[in-house]
Design an enzyme around this catalytic site. Structure first.
Site, PDB file in Angstrom:
ATOM      1  N   LYS A  86       0.840  -1.204   0.000  1.00  0.00           N
ATOM      2  CA  LYS A  86       0.000   0.000   0.000  1.00  0.00           C
ATOM      3  C   LYS A  86       0.873   1.251   0.000  1.00  0.00           C
ATOM      4  O   LYS A  86       0.624   2.219  -0.724  1.00  0.00           O
ATOM      5  CB  LYS A  86      -0.939  -0.017   1.220  1.00  0.00           C
ATOM      6  CG  LYS A  86      -2.030  -1.088   1.096  1.00  0.00           C
ATOM      7  CD  LYS A  86      -2.765  -1.363   2.410  1.00  0.00           C
ATOM      8  CE  LYS A  86      -3.691  -2.559   2.240  1.00  0.00           C
ATOM      9  NZ  LYS A  86      -4.373  -2.984   3.469  1.00  0.00           N
ATOM     10  N   GLN A 138      -4.229  -1.619   9.758  1.00  0.00           N
ATOM     11  CA  GLN A 138      -4.204  -2.947   9.139  1.00  0.00           C
ATOM     12  C   GLN A 138      -4.842  -3.983  10.076  1.00  0.00           C
ATOM     13  O   GLN A 138      -4.502  -4.054  11.257  1.00  0.00           O
ATOM     14  CB  GLN A 138      -2.755  -3.340   8.795  1.00  0.00           C
ATOM     15  CG  GLN A 138      -2.621  -4.628   8.016  1.00  0.00           C
ATOM     16  CD  GLN A 138      -3.235  -4.575   6.610  1.00  0.00           C
ATOM     17  OE1 GLN A 138      -3.296  -3.514   5.996  1.00  0.00           O
ATOM     18  NE2 GLN A 138      -3.693  -5.707   6.111  1.00  0.00           N
ATOM     19  N   ASP A 166     -10.526   3.393   4.368  1.00  0.00           N
ATOM     20  CA  ASP A 166     -10.842   1.964   4.289  1.00  0.00           C
ATOM     21  C   ASP A 166     -12.363   1.733   4.358  1.00  0.00           C
ATOM     22  O   ASP A 166     -12.837   0.653   4.046  1.00  0.00           O
ATOM     23  CB  ASP A 166     -10.215   1.239   5.500  1.00  0.00           C
ATOM     24  CG  ASP A 166      -9.185   0.199   5.095  1.00  0.00           C
ATOM     25  OD1 ASP A 166      -9.104  -0.138   3.908  1.00  0.00           O
ATOM     26  OD2 ASP A 166      -8.453  -0.259   5.997  1.00  0.00           O
TER      27      ASP A 166
END
Ligand code: GUN
Length: 294
Positions: free
Chosen positions: A54, A98, A121
């Site tokens: 990412k 994460q 996200d």
């Protein structure tokens, strides 16, 4: 008939190039460089690899990547303090924690600590709830589901009025993708591992999403001829004929299903690469909003 491949490698490369162009323009016109902050707790090798990917794609698109790595034994308060700093940092437009987190940490509390307008996200409980409400838009939708919709759109697959069957309603993929499809006018059937008459129900789908974490589960005779099949599975299965001794497969029996479906995502190279592309797109969108131009 052999299905048209929904090529996530090609489409994600096109999106990353579009994002890079727009990020360069934003910098030239407003002096703003979109910034993504990743938060990684511990040293899980798979999570470390995902976060690195990412970060790398962010930088390649001309965006800033900020990295917070916290020790495995960080407290909930310590984690939330790191998130609060990123919430307050004007150079950070997107924050990604994460997952999964170590067991002692509270995932819901952690995701709720992210500023709504930096939740690129789309996992903040308020953003998830807004997906489920009629005529209400979340600040951001989750990236893998957005990637699935983007693939359908770019290949001209009609969603409105079609029957979508989603197999596996997980929080971060199946459920949000089901809601996105419904919001786009699809009629929805959501199934899970214990659904009775699963093949019969899947065969009703003009669009089938396989997100059930079971290698090659969806068979050719489960699929309506011409259907669009989105596979979000990713598993290694033993294959002695492969150089590495394994093969990566999805939740769909690809070789057989591609002879029946109208459209199909390969694994790898389908929804996987779309996820990072949509993360970059969400981060750019956030930066544009902070600049007051979106
Ligand atoms: N873990 C597995 N997939 C994801 C993702 O898309 N976002 C985050 N934050 N964690 C993940």
């Amino acid at each position: 008939m052999t299905a048209q491949l929904l090529d996530g490698n090609a489409v994600s490369a096109a999106i990353r190039a579009e994002v890079a162009d727009e990020a360069a323009q934003l910098k030239a016109t407003h002096g703003i460089v979109p910034g993504l902050a990743t938060v990684l707790v511990g040293e899980d090798p798979a999570s470390m690899t995902y976060v690195e990917m990412k970060q790398e794609q962010c930088r390649k698109a001309g965006m800033s990547a900020f990295e917070r790595v916290l020790p495995e034994d960080v407290t909930q308060e310590g984690l939330e303090a790191a998130i609060a700093e990123l919430n307050a940092d004007p150079n950070v437009h997107g924050i990604l924690v994460q997952l999964p987190l170590p067991d002692h940490l509270d995932e819901d509390r952690t995701l709720a600590a992210i500023a709504l307008d930096k939740d690129v996200d789309g996992f903040h409980p308020t953003n998830v709830a807004k997906l489920a409400l009629q005529d209400v838009e979340p600040a951001f939708a989750p990236c893998m589901p957005l990637g699935g919709i983007e693939l359908l759109d770019r290949y001209g697959v009609e969603i409105h009025g079609k029957h979508a069957v989603v197999l596996g309603p997980s929080n971060i993929v199946g459920l949000p993708l089901a809601l996105l499809l419904m919001n786009r006018g699809a009629t929805l059937t959501v199934c899970h591992a214990h659904t009775a008459d699963l093949p019969l129900l899947v065969r009703l789908g003009d669009i089938v999403v396989a997100a059930i974490d079971e290698p090659r589960m969806v068979k050719a005779d489960w699929v309506k001829p011409g259907a669009a099949v989105i596979d979000v599975g990713w598993s290694r299965v033993k294959d002695e004929t492969a150089k590495k001794g394994f093969r990566v497969v999805g939740n769909v029996d690809f070789d057989a299903v591609q002879e029946v479906a109208g459209y199909i995502t390969p694994v790898p190279g389908g929804t996987g690469p779309m996820t990072i592309a949509m993360l970059l797109k969400n981060t750019l969108l956030s930066a544009k909003r902070h600049a007051g131009i979106e």
